[in-house]
Write a protein that holds these residues in place. Sequence first.
Motif, mmCIF file in Angstrom:
data_model
loop_
_atom_site.group_PDB
_atom_site.id
_atom_site.type_symbol
_atom_site.label_atom_id
_atom_site.label_comp_id
_atom_site.label_asym_id
_atom_site.label_seq_id
_atom_site.Cartn_x
_atom_site.Cartn_y
_atom_site.Cartn_z
ATOM 1 N N PHE A 38 -0.226 4.543 -2.342
ATOM 2 C CA PHE A 38 -0.069 4.592 -0.896
ATOM 3 C C PHE A 38 -1.307 5.244 -0.279
ATOM 4 N N ILE A 39 -1.899 4.577 0.688
ATOM 5 C CA ILE A 39 -2.969 5.186 1.471
ATOM 6 C C ILE A 39 -2.380 5.999 2.609
ATOM 7 N N ASP A 40 -1.316 5.482 3.201
ATOM 8 C CA ASP A 40 -0.676 6.182 4.313
ATOM 9 C C ASP A 40 0.760 5.694 4.458
ATOM 10 N N THR A 41 1.652 6.617 4.802
ATOM 11 C CA THR A 41 3.039 6.290 5.121
ATOM 12 C C THR A 41 3.436 7.129 6.326
ATOM 13 N N VAL A 65 10.054 9.144 3.411
ATOM 14 C CA VAL A 65 9.855 9.900 4.648
ATOM 15 C C VAL A 65 11.225 10.170 5.266
ATOM 16 N N SER A 66 11.295 11.202 6.088
ATOM 17 C CA SER A 66 12.550 11.505 6.775
ATOM 18 C C SER A 66 12.334 11.404 8.281
ATOM 19 N N ALA A 90 5.441 2.457 9.225
ATOM 20 C CA ALA A 90 4.297 1.689 8.732
ATOM 21 C C ALA A 90 3.795 2.331 7.452
ATOM 22 N N TRP A 91 3.247 1.515 6.557
ATOM 23 C CA TRP A 91 2.670 2.028 5.327
ATOM 24 C C TRP A 91 1.534 1.119 4.892
ATOM 25 N N GLU A 92 0.603 1.705 4.166
ATOM 26 C CA GLU A 92 -0.573 0.966 3.712
ATOM 27 C C GLU A 92 -0.847 1.301 2.255
ATOM 28 N N LYS A 150 13.131 5.383 1.914
ATOM 29 C CA LYS A 150 12.360 5.239 0.681
ATOM 30 C C LYS A 150 11.683 3.873 0.672
ATOM 31 N N ILE A 151 10.349 3.899 0.530
ATOM 32 C CA ILE A 151 9.562 2.668 0.506
ATOM 33 C C ILE A 151 9.035 2.468 -0.914
#
Length: 472
Positions: A126-129, A207-208, A142-144, A192-193
Motif C-alpha cells: 500500500f502506498i496510501d490508504t 482503517v476506522s 481511497a487506496w493506492e 479492511k482493504i
Amino acid sequence: MKNWLKTILITILLLNSFAYGFEASAQISIYNIQIENIKDSNAILKWRTNEDVKSEIRYGLDAKNLDTKWSNNVYKKSHEASLYGLEEDKDYFYQITLYSRSGEKLELYPRSFSTDNMEDTRAPNFIDTKVVQTVGNTVAIAWEANEKVYSEIQYYKEGYGDNRSTKKVSGYKTYNQYFIYDLSPNSQYYIKITIRDKAGNKKSDTVSVNTANKFDKNIALELRNIEPLAFNTSLVSNNQAIIKFQSNLAAKAYIKYGLAPNKLNKKIYINDQKLSTNYQVTIDGLEANTIYYYNIYVDGAVYNKKTSVEGLSFVTKASVLGVKESAENLDSDYDQLSNALEMTLGTNPYNADSDNDGYRDGIEVMNGYNPLGFGKWYKKIDFFYGKPRLDLEYEQNKATELKKAISKKLPYVYINANTWNMLVNAYVYGNYPIDAIIMYVKLDGKTVHPDIAWNTWKDNPDYTKYAKYIKN
C-alpha cells in the motif's frame, strides 16, 4: 666473424627477445551470455570473457533509449549483473560494453529478453490508504498500491466483527476509490482493504471511521471559492494560470478552456481524477494579455452527483507590466485616502496624520475637519469619482444591494476587503451598473476603473473591447 656480421646477428637476437616480451594483446571475446532467474521485477544477466575486463550494461524498453545503467569496475572474466525494476509482460533491450586493461573497448549490438513469464512471489504494498470524506452515514475511501491489484473490501461495526459486509472492486488498478453507503448512523466502523496482484500475492490494511446522522440524498454537489475570478493576480501570469476551487462533496473534476465561450477546445483533468474536496490545476502555454474562458465539470460524487460551473474567465497579464489596478488607487499610509486624492488635497500620502493632531487624515476628511490644521474643512472635497461623501446609511444600503446582486450571479466568489470597497464606491459614486461590476469579477479587473466614472470609462478605448459583455 666480421664485425658487421656480428652486429646483424645481435640485432636479430634483440628483436626476437623484444617480440617475446611484448606480445600484442588478443582481441576481447565474449561468450555464454544468459538471462536467468527472471523473478520479482529482477533478472540476472551472466556472461564470460576471454580476458579480464570491466563491464557496463545499459537496458530499457526502447532499444534506442537504454535509460538504466549498471557497471562494474573490477577486471574479471566471469560476470554477473542484476537488472532491477522490470515490469511484467514487456520486451526489454540491453547492451553490453567491455573495457580491457590495455584500453580496448568492445560494444555489442543490443539484445533482448521478455518478462512474459516473470515469476512474482512478492506481495503488493500500500502506498496510501485514507478516508477521503465521511458524509453522514456514507464513507468515501481511497487506496493506492505499488502495482496493479484487484481489491476487496470488508467492513463491520464496532462490536459486530462476525457480521461483515464484503464488496469486490473490479479491475486491476494501482489507484482505487469507493463509496460505502447506508452504514448505521453515529457508529464506529472498521474497513479492511485486501489487495491481490495477478500472481495471487495479497496484503491487507484496515482503517476506522465514525459515521454521523443519516445522509440527506437531497444535498446538492456545490462548488465554492473558485479562483481566479479576480483580485488574485498571483494565480495568473502572462503565460500560466492556476485554477483552484473546493466542493462540499468529494468528487472528480476536469475543466475545459479556450479563447471563446462557445469554443472550449482544450480539456485538462484535475488531481488525476482522484476523489477530492480541494482542487488545483495549472494551465501552461497561455498567450499574454488574453481573455481565456473556462468551465468546471465535477462528477463521480456520492450517489453519482455531478455539477458544473460555466461562463468563467480570466485575463492573462501583459508580457512586461501585467499591472491590473491603477497605482493611483494605492493608499501607502493606510489612512483611507488614496495617494492620488492626498496629492490633490495637499496632504502627505506617506504620513497618516499630516498635521500631527492625533487624528488620521481619512477620519478628518470623512467628518469634515481640516487634515492640514485646525478647524473645519471649508474647501469642497471630492470623495470618489469627483463626488462628495454621501450619507453613511445610504452607502451601506447600496453595498447590501450590490452584495445580493453579485451573490445571485456568482455565489461561489470571494472578494477581498480592499477590492470590495473599490467596487462599492464604483457602484455608489461612479454609477457603474451591476453587470459591469460582475464582469469585473469574472474578467479579473477589466470593466471597472477605480478613478474614472462609468459614463466616461465606457467610451475609453481600453474598455470598449469588453463592452459587448455589459448590459447597458
